[in-house]
Design a protein around this motif. Sequence first.
Motif, PDB file in Angstrom:
ATOM      1  N   LEU A   1       0.817  -1.313   0.069  1.00 53.56           N
ATOM      2  CA  LEU A   1      -0.026   0.072  -0.031  1.00 53.56           C
ATOM      3  C   LEU A   1       0.956   1.174  -0.146  1.00 53.56           C
ATOM      4  O   LEU A   1       0.304   2.356  -0.288  1.00 53.56           O
ATOM      5  CB  LEU A   1      -0.835  -0.123   1.330  1.00 53.56           C
TER       6      LEU A   1
ATOM      7  N   PHE B   1      -7.912   2.899  -8.791  1.00 49.45           N
ATOM      8  CA  PHE B   1      -8.204   2.838  -7.428  1.00 49.45           C
ATOM      9  C   PHE B   1      -9.547   3.324  -6.996  1.00 49.45           C
ATOM     10  O   PHE B   1      -9.890   4.432  -7.660  1.00 49.45           O
ATOM     11  CB  PHE B   1      -7.122   4.096  -6.504  1.00 49.45           C
TER      12      PHE B   1
ATOM     13  N   ILE C   1     -11.738   4.423  -4.072  1.00 50.31           N
ATOM     14  CA  ILE C   1     -11.847   4.581  -2.640  1.00 50.31           C
ATOM     15  C   ILE C   1     -13.263   4.985  -2.180  1.00 50.31           C
ATOM     16  O   ILE C   1     -14.064   5.894  -2.657  1.00 50.31           O
ATOM     17  CB  ILE C   1     -11.087   6.282  -2.332  1.00 50.31           C
TER      18      ILE C   1
ATOM     19  N   LEU D   1      -7.680  -1.536  -7.488  1.00 50.90           N
ATOM     20  CA  LEU D   1      -7.683  -1.758  -5.707  1.00 50.90           C
ATOM     21  C   LEU D   1      -8.687  -0.926  -5.469  1.00 50.90           C
ATOM     22  O   LEU D   1      -9.069   0.179  -5.578  1.00 50.90           O
ATOM     23  CB  LEU D   1      -6.375  -1.089  -5.397  1.00 50.90           C
TER      24      LEU D   1
ATOM     25  N   LEU E   1     -10.460   0.379  -1.888  1.00 45.82           N
ATOM     26  CA  LEU E   1      -9.846   0.844  -0.518  1.00 45.82           C
ATOM     27  C   LEU E   1     -11.044   0.995   0.260  1.00 45.82           C
ATOM     28  O   LEU E   1     -12.373   1.915  -0.134  1.00 45.82           O
ATOM     29  CB  LEU E   1      -8.999   2.000  -0.484  1.00 45.82           C
TER      30      LEU E   1
ATOM     31  N   GLY F   1      -8.158  -3.125   1.914  1.00 45.68           N
ATOM     32  CA  GLY F   1      -8.128  -3.069   0.302  1.00 45.68           C
ATOM     33  C   GLY F   1      -8.704  -4.451  -0.164  1.00 45.68           C
ATOM     34  O   GLY F   1      -7.982  -5.587   0.423  1.00 45.68           O
TER      35      GLY F   1
END
Length: 113
Positions: free
Chosen positions: A2, A11, A13, A45, A47, A58
């Motif tokens: 990370l 990514f 989030i 990814l 998160l 994650g």
Amino acid sequence: MLNDAVGFEKFFIATGYTDLRRGIDGLASTIKFQFDLDPFQKHILFLFCGKRTDRIKGLVWEGDGFLLLYKRLNIGGSSWPRNVINIDKSGFSYIFFDGIILQNVDYNTVIII
């Protein structure tokens, strides 16, 4: 992993609070049903953060299975985004580039959900 986010194309989030007691199946179902995204995308990814901002999870699909990442920050916590409205590129760099999580990330690959 990370600290150096090399190898990820995007990514995601998850803003707000996520129940970090959830495991792989629970987080994958959150991705699919709450955010209407496919958790089986490689090099992505996702998160998540709970109420305690010093713990982050994650989830990554590696093609043959999921990888569940868990990080507990040693000193303090992060300024995790709690809603989409308050996020911009400068906010992202503040949250994640103060030595907390991600480095060497292209802003165009970050999607706030």
